[in-house]
Design a protein around this motif. Structure first.
Motif, PDB file in Angstrom:
ATOM      1  N   ASP A   1       0.838  -1.198   0.000  1.00 12.23           N
ATOM      2  CA  ASP A   1       0.000   0.000   0.000  1.00 12.23           C
ATOM      3  C   ASP A   1       0.874   1.249   0.000  1.00 12.23           C
ATOM      4  OD1 ASP A   1      -2.900   1.098   0.600  1.00 12.23           O
ATOM      5  OD2 ASP A   1      -1.524   2.158   1.938  1.00 12.23           O
ATOM      6  N   ALA A   2       0.601   2.181  -0.926  1.00  8.54           N
ATOM      7  CA  ALA A   2       1.455   3.362  -1.084  1.00  8.54           C
ATOM      8  C   ALA A   2       1.366   4.284   0.126  1.00  8.54           C
ATOM      9  CB  ALA A   2       1.078   4.114  -2.360  1.00  8.54           C
TER      10      ALA A   2
ATOM     11  N   ILE B   1       4.596  10.052  -2.475  1.00  9.02           N
ATOM     12  CA  ILE B   1       3.595  11.087  -2.718  1.00  9.02           C
ATOM     13  C   ILE B   1       3.409  11.328  -4.212  1.00  9.02           C
ATOM     14  CG2 ILE B   1       3.978  12.203  -0.498  1.00  9.02           C
ATOM     15  CD1 ILE B   1       5.673  14.275  -1.843  1.00  9.02           C
ATOM     16  N   ARG B   2       4.454  11.162  -5.010  1.00  7.28           N
ATOM     17  CA  ARG B   2       4.295  11.363  -6.448  1.00  7.28           C
ATOM     18  C   ARG B   2       3.518  10.211  -7.079  1.00  7.28           C
ATOM     19  NH1 ARG B   2       9.579  13.635  -5.895  1.00  7.28           N
ATOM     20  NH2 ARG B   2      10.631  11.715  -6.512  1.00  7.28           N
TER      21      ARG B   2
ATOM     22  N   GLU C   1      -7.812   7.451   2.171  1.00  7.21           N
ATOM     23  CA  GLU C   1      -7.735   6.145   1.529  1.00  7.21           C
ATOM     24  C   GLU C   1      -6.727   6.197   0.392  1.00  7.21           C
ATOM     25  OE1 GLU C   1     -10.702   2.959  -0.763  1.00  7.21           O
ATOM     26  OE2 GLU C   1     -11.460   4.860   0.031  1.00  7.21           O
ATOM     27  N   THR C   2      -5.992   5.122   0.225  1.00 13.26           N
ATOM     28  CA  THR C   2      -4.948   5.088  -0.789  1.00 13.26           C
ATOM     29  C   THR C   2      -5.548   5.108  -2.187  1.00 13.26           C
ATOM     30  OG1 THR C   2      -3.593   3.765   0.705  1.00 13.26           O
ATOM     31  CG2 THR C   2      -2.928   3.834  -1.607  1.00 13.26           C
ATOM     32  N   PRO C   3      -5.117   6.003  -3.066  1.00 11.33           N
ATOM     33  CA  PRO C   3      -5.628   5.997  -4.444  1.00 11.33           C
ATOM     34  C   PRO C   3      -5.232   4.716  -5.160  1.00 11.33           C
ATOM     35  CG  PRO C   3      -4.509   8.064  -3.940  1.00 11.33           C
ATOM     36  CD  PRO C   3      -4.197   7.125  -2.827  1.00 11.33           C
TER      37      PRO C   3
ATOM     38  N   GLY D   1       5.568   2.451  -9.346  1.00 11.05           N
ATOM     39  CA  GLY D   1       6.598   2.745  -8.366  1.00 11.05           C
ATOM     40  C   GLY D   1       7.994   2.625  -8.924  1.00 11.05           C
ATOM     41  N   PHE D   2       8.217   1.653  -9.815  1.00  6.50           N
ATOM     42  CA  PHE D   2       9.552   1.466 -10.384  1.00  6.50           C
ATOM     43  C   PHE D   2       9.965   2.670 -11.225  1.00  6.50           C
ATOM     44  CE2 PHE D   2      12.254  -0.032 -13.884  1.00  6.50           C
ATOM     45  CZ  PHE D   2      13.321  -0.544 -13.166  1.00  6.50           C
TER      46      PHE D   2
END
Length: 578
Positions: free
Chosen positions: A84-85, A130-131, A201-203, A469-470
């Motif tokens: 989870d981000a 955050i990005r 909530e996580t997008p 994320g990568f």
């Protein structure tokens, strides 16, 4: 038609971006990174006194933090693609709160350096997180504006933090002011982490978001059935001997086979395709594929052919989000662009104080004012770009043009190549009023130009490939390497040439290299799109040719003239009476 995960996550998002609480959450995260980075310099004298070392011995404290941030960039991307981000973001914020709060307790240099490693690792944990969340939350249309706003908060923190630290030291004294600033910052970090976990909530990853506009336009499967075709499709009977013998059923089945073949040709794409069922398909009970969000397959034989909902070859996570890796032939030059553009920005910002004092004869106070003006122009431009609806490519081109023209003009003037100097060489004279005015104008222009390079570069990357994320971690790694290599290379060139014009010349060369890397990325993406479009068209042509025998409906004449023969009946040739 199924809605996208982002619309299910927030079915009624705010109409205006600046009313979105998620924007300000991630702006606070960017602000926290700016606070951390800009606080390290002013605290060095008091921190050196506490560990009993000279201030120069704490140079490793600054360097280790930057190296740690670059080393942990790619592992952070792996965490964001797996977990989870928001949890990753909160973990990084809490880790920084603990490490920052423990800084006043250090009594030895090794303790300070150990904390520098931990604090440096939190840079990508917070910044990349955050990005990643931001580009998911706001969508592609507002991506550039949102990135400019949140990164403008970073610049604002760089201006406010040194002033706040100086105010606390004046109010409470050097020792108490030093301790109080770290306590306040640590508490603020912890509050940000708990607020993120409790209130947001996580997008989610959005499968249907238009990540790559050009490919979506080139490969989207269009359904343009006319009224006659729909009437024949609705008359499609259940499977069996009757359906196989009925020419209308054979024709309708051929149309579905052709459509499925066209969908299979989209496997040459690197993005997902969602093909909703049409009205006639729903009336015939078309069964969705397993894992596309429809009813689970119970193994029964349903009427009508199966219509794939996603391009073959894509994988699906537990939440139905496709994981699509960006193409390396485009990601690598984009990462190089981030490295060189940040190198240009950081190099000028790092050396402007020295240039002002040694070349233009500024006093220490005037040189500090010039440095502050650079970062103020930098921050103001980022906030300005967040209100302007300019595309990322236009913003990147404008930013590089302004910064390159300003820095190259300064390098040429100071290097003796006078382009336009009505004061007869006064621009290249040390400590001349014209030279000082030139330095002020160039510094403001470079600050305005450098502001839009990194955030709009990220937004431009989102139009080329999915920003997972990568990919975001690769951008962070490139920025970290550029911020470290740029000032070092400029110092070596300055030392070898012995001319201060080498600093703006290095900045201009770095900016030109960044533009060249960006052009390579765009050309590679264009060539890839063209190759995949051609492959898709060829596959569609082959599949269409294979179904030409069933592509036309039988005529009414064939129904009337077909001989009605029973089993075992033989047609005798004409003239045979036997």
């Amino acid at each position: 038609m199924l809605s996208s995960p982002r619309r299910r996550w927030r079915p009624n998002p705010p109409k205006h971006m600046f009313l979105d609480p998620y924007l300000y959450l991630y702006a606070c995260g960017s602000f926290s990174n700016g606070v951390f980075i800009s606080l390290r310099g002013p605290v060095i004298p008091e921190l050196a006194r506490r560990v009993g070392k000279p201030s120069a011995a704490l140079g490793a404290y600054l360097g280790i933090g930057g190296l740690s941030g670059g080393a942990f960039a790619l592992p952070t991307g792996a965490l964001l693609d797996r977990y989870d981000a928001h949890a990753v973001f909160a973990f990084g914020t809490l880790l920084r709160a603990v490490s920052v709060g423990a800084t006043p307790l250090c009594s030895a240099l090794w303790q300070v350096n150990l904390l520098a490693i931990v604090q440096g690792a939190t840079l990508p944990l917070i910044g990349v997180s955050i990005r990643v969340c931001l580009v998911r939350a706001v969508g592609q249309e507002k991506c550039a504006q949102a990135l400019n706003f949140t990164m403008g908060a970073f610049g604002l923190a760089s201006i406010v933090t040194p002033l706040a630290y100086a105010g606390l030291q004046s109010a409470f004294g050097p020792e108490r002011g030093f301790e109080s600033v770290f306590v306040v910052v640590a508490v603020a970090y912890a509050a940000l982490a708990f607020a993120t976990l409790a209130g947001f909530e996580t997008p989610p990853v959005d499968d249907n978001d238009d990540d790559v506009e050009e490919e979506e336009e080139a490969f989207i499967v269009e359904e343009q059935d006319d009224d006659d075709d729909e009437e024949v499709s609705r008359s499609h009977p259940p499977r069996g001997d009757t359906a196989r013998d009925d020419p209308a059923s054979v024709w309708a089945s051929g149309r579905d086979s052709e459509r499925g073949a066209r969908l299979e040709s989209s496997a040459f794409r690197d993005v997902d395709v969602y093909v909703p069922a049409t009205t006639d398909e729903e009336s015939r009970g078309v069964a969705p594929l397993r894992g596309d969000g429809g009813d689970e397959d119970d193994g029964s034989d349903r009427d009508g052919p199966r219509i794939p909902r996603k391009a073959p070859g894509t994988t699906t996570s537990a939440k139905g989000a496709a994981r699509r890796r960006p193409p390396m032939d485009v990601l690598v030059p984009m990462t190089l662009y981030m490295c060189l553009s940040v190198a240009s920005e950081v190099t000028y910002g790092s050396w402007i104080y020295t240039l002002a004092t040694e070349r233009a004869g500024f006093s220490d106070k005037s040189a500090a004012s010039l440095t502050s003006a650079f970062w103020a122009a930098f921050t103001a431009t980022r906030f300005f770009l967040s209100f302007v609806r300019a595309g990322p490519l236009l913003a990147v081109a404008f930013s590089h043009a302004v910064a390159f023209l300003a820095s190259s003009f300064l390098a040429l003037q100071w290097g003796g190549i006078v382009l336009c100097d009505g004061s007869r060489g006064a621009l290249r004279d040390a400590a001349s009023p014209a030279s000082r005015v030139l330095l002020w104008v160039v510094t403001l222009c470079v600050g305005c130009g450098a502001a839009g390079m990194f955030p709009n570069g990220i937004a431009l990357g989102r139009t080329l490939f999915p920003l997972d994320g990568f990919a975001q971690a690769a951008f962070e790694l490139g920025a970290s390497v550029g911020s470290g290599i740029g000032p070092y290379v400029a110092a070596r060139v300055y030392e070898s040439l012995g001319d201060s014009a080498a600093i703006p010349a290095t900045c201009a060369a770095s900016g030109a290299g960044a533009v060249a890397a960006l052009v390579v990325a765009l050309r590679r993406k264009k060539n890839t799109n063209a190759s995949r479009r051609l492959a898709g068209e060829n596959a569609a042509t082959v599949s269409t040719a294979a179904t030409t025998q069933t592509s036309e409906p039988p005529s009414s004449y064939s129904f009337l003239t077909r001989p009605l023969l029973s089993r075992g009946t033989r047609l005798a040739p004409e003239g045979d009476d036997d």
